[in-house]
Design a protein around this motif. Structure first.
Motif, PDB file in Angstrom:
ATOM      1  N   PRO A 440     -12.749  -4.820  19.875  1.00 40.69           N
ATOM      2  CA  PRO A 440     -11.596  -5.700  20.093  1.00 40.69           C
ATOM      3  C   PRO A 440     -11.290  -6.555  18.862  1.00 40.69           C
ATOM      4  CG  PRO A 440     -13.119  -5.791  21.950  1.00 40.69           C
ATOM      5  CD  PRO A 440     -13.834  -5.057  20.860  1.00 40.69           C
ATOM      6  N   VAL A 441     -10.021  -6.868  18.696  1.00 40.66           N
ATOM      7  CA  VAL A 441      -9.571  -7.723  17.602  1.00 40.66           C
ATOM      8  C   VAL A 441      -9.411  -9.139  18.147  1.00 40.66           C
ATOM      9  CG1 VAL A 441      -7.795  -8.125  15.865  1.00 40.66           C
ATOM     10  CG2 VAL A 441      -8.372  -5.784  16.546  1.00 40.66           C
ATOM     11  N   ALA A 442      -9.976 -10.124  17.461  1.00 36.62           N
ATOM     12  CA  ALA A 442      -9.901 -11.510  17.913  1.00 36.62           C
ATOM     13  C   ALA A 442      -8.465 -11.997  17.914  1.00 36.62           C
ATOM     14  CB  ALA A 442     -10.761 -12.392  17.015  1.00 36.62           C
ATOM     15  N   ALA A 443      -8.152 -12.867  18.864  1.00 31.16           N
ATOM     16  CA  ALA A 443      -6.783 -13.362  19.009  1.00 31.16           C
ATOM     17  C   ALA A 443      -6.324 -14.152  17.795  1.00 31.16           C
ATOM     18  CB  ALA A 443      -6.680 -14.229  20.266  1.00 31.16           C
ATOM     19  N   ASP A 444      -7.264 -14.833  17.097  1.00 29.73           N
ATOM     20  CA  ASP A 444      -6.866 -15.638  15.948  1.00 29.73           C
ATOM     21  C   ASP A 444      -6.932 -14.852  14.628  1.00 29.73           C
ATOM     22  OD1 ASP A 444      -9.583 -15.385  15.789  1.00 29.73           O
ATOM     23  OD2 ASP A 444      -9.992 -17.522  15.459  1.00 29.73           O
ATOM     24  N   GLN A 445      -7.242 -13.562  14.687  1.00 31.39           N
ATOM     25  CA  GLN A 445      -7.286 -12.738  13.468  1.00 31.39           C
ATOM     26  C   GLN A 445      -5.871 -12.635  12.873  1.00 31.39           C
ATOM     27  OE1 GLN A 445      -9.774 -10.968  11.592  1.00 31.39           O
ATOM     28  NE2 GLN A 445      -7.967 -10.862  10.284  1.00 31.39           N
ATOM     29  N   GLN A 446      -5.748 -12.984  11.598  1.00 28.54           N
ATOM     30  CA  GLN A 446      -4.466 -12.854  10.926  1.00 28.54           C
ATOM     31  C   GLN A 446      -4.211 -11.381  10.598  1.00 28.54           C
ATOM     32  OE1 GLN A 446      -2.098 -15.454   9.929  1.00 28.54           O
ATOM     33  NE2 GLN A 446      -3.270 -16.409  11.584  1.00 28.54           N
ATOM     34  N   VAL A 447      -2.976 -10.934  10.856  1.00 34.63           N
ATOM     35  CA  VAL A 447      -2.628  -9.534  10.643  1.00 34.63           C
ATOM     36  C   VAL A 447      -1.325  -9.457   9.840  1.00 34.63           C
ATOM     37  CG1 VAL A 447      -3.767  -8.782  12.758  1.00 34.63           C
ATOM     38  CG2 VAL A 447      -1.327  -9.362  12.815  1.00 34.63           C
ATOM     39  N   VAL A 448      -1.102  -8.304   9.233  1.00 33.49           N
ATOM     40  CA  VAL A 448       0.133  -8.045   8.493  1.00 33.49           C
ATOM     41  C   VAL A 448       0.632  -6.659   8.820  1.00 33.49           C
ATOM     42  CG1 VAL A 448      -0.353  -9.602   6.554  1.00 33.49           C
ATOM     43  CG2 VAL A 448      -1.146  -7.237   6.487  1.00 33.49           C
ATOM     44  N   GLN A 449       1.905  -6.453   8.553  1.00 35.35           N
ATOM     45  CA  GLN A 449       2.517  -5.142   8.689  1.00 35.35           C
ATOM     46  C   GLN A 449       2.894  -4.655   7.296  1.00 35.35           C
ATOM     47  OE1 GLN A 449       4.864  -7.609  11.378  1.00 35.35           O
ATOM     48  NE2 GLN A 449       5.421  -5.684  12.405  1.00 35.35           N
ATOM     49  N   ALA A 450       2.505  -3.435   6.989  1.00 32.49           N
ATOM     50  CA  ALA A 450       2.801  -2.870   5.679  1.00 32.49           C
ATOM     51  C   ALA A 450       3.147  -1.401   5.834  1.00 32.49           C
ATOM     52  CB  ALA A 450       1.606  -3.027   4.733  1.00 32.49           C
ATOM     53  N   GLY A 451       4.169  -0.964   5.105  1.00 32.17           N
ATOM     54  CA  GLY A 451       4.589   0.427   5.177  1.00 32.17           C
ATOM     55  C   GLY A 451       3.790   1.283   4.214  1.00 32.17           C
ATOM     56  N   LEU A 452       3.387   2.455   4.683  1.00 31.79           N
ATOM     57  CA  LEU A 452       2.780   3.461   3.816  1.00 31.79           C
ATOM     58  C   LEU A 452       3.869   4.477   3.504  1.00 31.79           C
ATOM     59  CD1 LEU A 452      -0.738   3.889   5.489  1.00 31.79           C
ATOM     60  CD2 LEU A 452       0.028   2.255   3.757  1.00 31.79           C
ATOM     61  N   TRP A 453       4.436   4.347   2.307  1.00 28.98           N
ATOM     62  CA  TRP A 453       5.624   5.114   1.921  1.00 28.98           C
ATOM     63  C   TRP A 453       5.229   6.316   1.083  1.00 28.98           C
ATOM     64  CZ3 TRP A 453       9.953   1.192   0.138  1.00 28.98           C
ATOM     65  CH2 TRP A 453      10.195   0.275   1.175  1.00 28.98           C
ATOM     66  N   ALA A 454       6.019   7.364   1.202  1.00 29.01           N
ATOM     67  CA  ALA A 454       5.830   8.555   0.371  1.00 29.01           C
ATOM     68  C   ALA A 454       7.191   8.966  -0.194  1.00 29.01           C
ATOM     69  CB  ALA A 454       5.214   9.688   1.176  1.00 29.01           C
ATOM     70  N   VAL A 455       7.280   9.019  -1.510  1.00 29.52           N
ATOM     71  CA  VAL A 455       8.518   9.417  -2.189  1.00 29.52           C
ATOM     72  C   VAL A 455       8.167  10.504  -3.192  1.00 29.52           C
ATOM     73  CG1 VAL A 455      10.393   8.699  -3.706  1.00 29.52           C
ATOM     74  CG2 VAL A 455       9.581   7.152  -1.905  1.00 29.52           C
ATOM     75  N   GLU A 456       8.692  11.682  -2.968  1.00 26.41           N
ATOM     76  CA  GLU A 456       8.493  12.779  -3.918  1.00 26.41           C
ATOM     77  C   GLU A 456       9.703  12.823  -4.839  1.00 26.41           C
ATOM     78  OE1 GLU A 456       7.714  16.384  -1.810  1.00 26.41           O
ATOM     79  OE2 GLU A 456       6.283  15.435  -0.442  1.00 26.41           O
ATOM     80  N   LYS A 457       9.434  12.759  -6.148  1.00 31.45           N
ATOM     81  CA  LYS A 457      10.520  12.650  -7.119  1.00 31.45           C
ATOM     82  C   LYS A 457      10.231  13.581  -8.298  1.00 31.45           C
ATOM     83  CE  LYS A 457      13.491   8.881  -8.593  1.00 31.45           C
ATOM     84  NZ  LYS A 457      14.303   8.916  -7.377  1.00 31.45           N
ATOM     85  N   GLN A 458      11.053  14.605  -8.444  1.00 34.81           N
ATOM     86  CA  GLN A 458      10.911  15.548  -9.543  1.00 34.81           C
ATOM     87  C   GLN A 458      12.059  15.328 -10.520  1.00 34.81           C
ATOM     88  OE1 GLN A 458      10.884  19.234  -7.257  1.00 34.81           O
ATOM     89  NE2 GLN A 458       8.656  19.318  -7.388  1.00 34.81           N
ATOM     90  N   LEU A 459      11.712  14.934 -11.743  1.00 32.68           N
ATOM     91  CA  LEU A 459      12.716  14.635 -12.764  1.00 32.68           C
ATOM     92  C   LEU A 459      12.686  15.691 -13.863  1.00 32.68           C
ATOM     93  CD1 LEU A 459      12.194  10.777 -13.209  1.00 32.68           C
ATOM     94  CD2 LEU A 459      13.764  11.959 -11.668  1.00 32.68           C
ATOM     95  N   GLN A 460      13.848  15.982 -14.396  1.00 30.70           N
ATOM     96  CA  GLN A 460      13.952  16.926 -15.513  1.00 30.70           C
ATOM     97  C   GLN A 460      15.125  16.507 -16.382  1.00 30.70           C
ATOM     98  OE1 GLN A 460      15.159  21.229 -14.962  1.00 30.70           O
ATOM     99  NE2 GLN A 460      12.996  21.547 -15.422  1.00 30.70           N
ATOM    100  N   SER A 461      14.958  16.627 -17.697  1.00 38.67           N
ATOM    101  CA  SER A 461      16.060  16.260 -18.589  1.00 38.67           C
ATOM    102  C   SER A 461      15.920  16.955 -19.925  1.00 38.67           C
ATOM    103  CB  SER A 461      16.097  14.734 -18.813  1.00 38.67           C
ATOM    104  OG  SER A 461      14.998  14.307 -19.593  1.00 38.67           O
TER     105      SER A 461
END
Length: 860
Positions: A440-461
């Motif tokens: 169990p997680v304690a009621a006073d435990q500080q928590v955060v929300q964070a996104g786990l992002w994935a961006v595939e980017k192929q560049l050519q020039s």
């Protein structure tokens, strides 16, 4: 040294003696200067300027190796090795030739009619940059937020309004842009370059004539120049260790291959957990670079290639406590903001639910990495009185982003549960929160929300710039050229994917369930992918330019130029819809998942613009001058602007997507003597039609259009009061604010301090044939606003860095350096996923804590 280089030095030496006979301002200690009309002596080989010794200074204010005293050169043959190096360092500064922003050949830095900072290989090592972007701390008028790691920096240029990344900084290799667009979403130019011992020097041009050459960057241009082989073979191997269990090896070798053929090869391999230890390597990978140079009759051609395969963790905000309306920042309980990161081994390998039955796996260890190939050709030759130059560059790279992006500010577990019940709790009375192991997680435990992002980017020039120059009348040289670029970006994005975790270093994931059957978070995942476009972009640029340089007399030189450029963009962007990824309404964490519909929107945009520059230089004395310059430049809309507009009608609406224009004016003073150096300039900037973008935590994209105006003073000062002691001061003061948009007019331009400066003393201690050098830097960065509305305050901060290098003869070198020795808690970025600041718990990105690095090098 090649025969061509010897000839150049001989001509320069003879010319300077002739001038010295007439100018009483010359001192016995000053080295022969490259003539103001430097292209007359180096017309066909713009990169082939006399190379400074490894321990010589290219520009005293930028670093610490130009130590010397007035009269140091008067010691004659009785000088020690260290004293000779001191004298050579001063001479090299006075003779320093720059090639960036010059129409043809090179020009002595003291005689250039624009603002430019140079740094030699030694200066770069003494600066101990944490990344390519961090090199810009040597450059006044530029503020680089390099706290994200090796990649993904935010870079601001003297009053140029930008919200993130580096839209006004172009990164060049051998005078050609590595990728012609300076920034895209999840890409900025410095991310495509890694520094190693194959680099001879860097030149950073601010404004000036760069509006008409190359990619036409009106802001700052970083031009990295590679070492070339010479008649004297040389090599080195360097081992480094430091904070985060750093293990790094750098190697380099260059020399003559055959008659008129020269080559180099070198690179690095590195593995480190980083200052913010996530439980897995932050940086892991390497690079190899090679050059092949062929000396021609009155010219040369250089082929270069670079292969990079490097994985780099990307750091975003961490929990902090804000008080006093953001003026006071302190440590969040249980979280060291200088060394901590929310990332952990528990979440390193995560999944993305892209649709029913479609789950993708990603690794946070990949971070914002670089896997690329660069190939280029640098040709320059004088043919029947015509100076011909051609620079070609090809780039092919994957610059994917697999990283954590912080969302809402920290809150207690009980508060989160209450919000969940209020949102999803029809018929529910209780929310249960557990770690993944069931505890169990304690009621006073500080928590955060964070996104786990994935961006595939192929560049050519592929880019190419050709120039043809000729003296069409006495002391008038005209240059006609063209710039051509083709480039593309293939993108697959998965943004959102929010996870619930503890607000502690190396966070633990949390599952939350309600007693009505609703699963709020599963394996930590508590939010869907909220933005998942698939897009293909193609662009092309064609520019023609003409420039003229007129040497009015021995003291006055003026130049001007005009450029006409056309850009064409095409985009195919997937249309999006939302679905329930598992068709179960009780699993709310993947409801409303963004996914492509299978149809696409085609978008097109063509723009043309004209840029110009005019400037002049007046020599007050042999090694002192003043200059003035005015220019008008532009930036074009980019791929992301088309996607954000969404429809062809909005793309075509110039009130929504204008073509930004930039006007700049500057006047400056330059001088260098054995006692002191000074590079000071005033600048004024005006912007119209700048578009801004901000991606919020819920995937909402905010867009604004506004302008700005600014004034400021940049300075690079060096003082050598006694032999072997150098004191340098670099920095800028500016007052820049937004205009035109009523929401932001009068507000300070975001992320940029009014005042920033760096004070660097260095002292060389000769020990027989050996030497010890001590150096340090005090840095002050003034307060800033993280946002355009000036609601997220970022306080000022100061740091202390120290370093030492001990050289045993000419072969062995020991170096140690430490950064942020006082563990200053300074913020470089607020919570970019929120539009306002606040007090209490926040997310923000601070400086790295105290770090150290030590290396040993052997030259052969």
């Amino acid at each position: 040294m090649s025969s061509i280089s010897l000839a150049i030095l001989t001509l320069a030496h003879q010319a300077s003696h002739a001038q010295a006979a007439q100018e009483t301002t010359a001192t016995p200690q000053q080295a022969p200067a490259v003539p103001q009309d430097a292209q007359a002596t180096v017309p066909a080989t713009p990169q082939q300027t006399p190379a400074a010794p490894q321990d010589a200074t290219a520009a005293a204010p930028a670093a610490q190796d130009s130590a010397g005293a007035s009269g140091a050169g008067a010691q004659g043959g009785g000088q020690t090795g260290a004293q000779a190096a001191t004298s050579n360092a001063v001479q090299n500064e006075i003779q320093q030739v720059v090639v960036t922003g010059v129409a043809t050949g090179g020009v002595r830095k003291l005689d250039s009619a624009f603002s430019i900072t140079t740094a030699s290989e030694e200066q770069l090592k003494q600066a101990s940059p944490s990344s390519t972007a961090d090199i810009l701390k040597l450059v006044p008028g530029v503020y680089a937020e390099a706290t994200g790691g090796q990649s993904g920096a935010n870079i601001e240029v003297r009053g140029f309004p930008s919200g993130s990344d580096s839209p006004f900084v172009s990164v060049q290799l051998m005078g050609n842009p590595i990728y012609p667009v300076p920034t895209l979403s999840f890409f900025e130019g410095s991310s495509a370059f890694r520094l190693d011992d194959t680099v001879e020097r860097v030149e950073v041009l601010r404004g000036g004539p760069s509006t008409i050459f190359s990619s036409g960057q009106p802001g700052a241009t970083m031009n990295f120049i590679l070492k070339k082989g010479t008649d004297t073979p040389e090599g080195s191997i360097r081992f480094s260790t430091g904070t985060g269990e750093l293990r790094r090896v750098d190697v380099y070798y260059g020399g003559k291959i055959a008659d008129n053929w020269y080559g180099t090869i070198g690179g690095f391999y590195r593995n480190t957990n980083g200052v913010r230890d996530a439980g897995f390597p932050a940086d892991k990978g390497g690079q190899i670079t090679a050059t092949l140079t062929r000396k021609l009759d009155q010219g040369e051609v250089t082929f270069y290639a670079r292969r990079t395969d490097d994985k780099n963790a990307f750091y975003t905000g961490v929990p902090l406590i804000s008080s006093n309306e953001g003026r006071t920042i302190s440590e969040f309980p249980g979280f060291d903001p200088l060394t901590g990161t929310l990332m952990s081994g528990e979440m390193r390998r995560f999944t993305v639910e892209a649709g029913p039955g479609r789950t993708l796996n990603y690794d946070l260890g990949d971070g914002r990495g670089l896997k690329s190939t660069v190939f280029g050709i640098d040709f320059a030759q004088t043919i029947s009185g015509w100076n011909v130059s051609n620079k070609f560059n090809y780039f092919d790279g994957d610059l994917n982003t697999v990283a954590m992006f912080t969302g809402n500010n920290p809150l207690s577990m009980s508060a989160y549960n209450a919000n969940a019940l209020a949102t999803y709790g029809a018929g529910a009375t209780r929310a249960t929160a557990r770690y993944l192991d069931g505890t169990p997680v304690a009621a006073d435990q500080q928590v955060v929300q964070a996104g786990l992002w994935a961006v595939e980017k192929q560049l050519q020039s592929a880019t190419d710039e050709i120039r043809v120059s000729r003296e069409w009348m006495k002391d008038n040289t005209v240059t006609i050229g063209g710039y051509f670029a083709n480039y593309s970006s293939d993108d697959v994005w998965y943004l959102g994917n929010s996870h619930l975790m503890t607000a502690v270093p190396n966070a633990r994931l949390i599952d939350v369930r309600l007693d009505n059957g609703v699963i709020v978070s599963n394996q930590g995942k508590e939010g869907p992918v909220n933005y998942a476009p698939v897009a293909t972009y193609d662009g092309s640029n064609t520019a023609l330019f003409i420039a003229n340089e007129w040497k009015v007399n021995d003291r006055i030189k003026v130049d001007g130029g005009v450029r006409r450029e056309r850009q064409k963009l095409d985009a195919t962007v997937s249309n999006l819809t939302t679905i329930d990824a598992d068709n179960n309404p009780l699993t709310v964490y993947n409801n409303n998942t963004s996914t492509p519909t299978g149809s696409n929107t085609a978008l097109h945009r063509t723009d043309s613009a004209t840029s110009f520059t005019v400037g002049g230089n007046f020599k007050l004395a042999r090694d002192a001058s003043i200059f003035a310059r005015a220019n008008k430049g532009h930036t074009f809309v980019a791929f992301d602007d088309l996607r954000n507009a969404g429809t062809q009608a909005k793309v075509d609406d110039r009130s929504i997507l204008p073509t930004p224009s930039i006007k700049q004016f500057e006047v400056g003073f330059k001088t260098a003597t054995p006692l002191y150096s000074a590079y000071i300039n005033y600048f004024h900037t005006e912007f119209d039609g700048i578009a801004f973008q901000q991606i919020l935590a819920d995937g909402t994209i905010l867009n604004r259009v506004s302008g700005s105006k600014g004034n400021g003073v940049e300075f690079e000062l060096g003082l050598r009061p006694i032999r072997d002691l150098t004191l340098t001061l670099t920095g800028d003061w500016q007052d820049s604010e937004y205009k035109d948009n009523p929401d932001t007019a009068g507000k300070r331009v975001q992320r940029q301090p009014k005042l920033q400066y760096r004070f660097t003393p260095s002292y060389r201690i000769p020990i027989g044939d050996n030497e010890l050098k001590l150096y340090g830097t005090f840095t002050y960065i003034g307060d800033r606003w993280a946002d355009q509305l000036n609601q997220q305050y970022l306080p000022s901060y100061k740091t202390y860095d120290l370093g030492a290098v001990f050289r045993i003869g000419e072969k062995i070198e020991f170096r140690v350096s430490g950064n942020n020795l006082s563990n200053e808690l300074g913020l470089t970025e607020g919570n970019s996923r929120l539009t306002t600041g606040g007090t209490g718990p926040i997310n923000a990105r601070p400086l790295f804590g105290r770090t150290w690095e030590a290396s040993v090098m052997y030259r052969f």
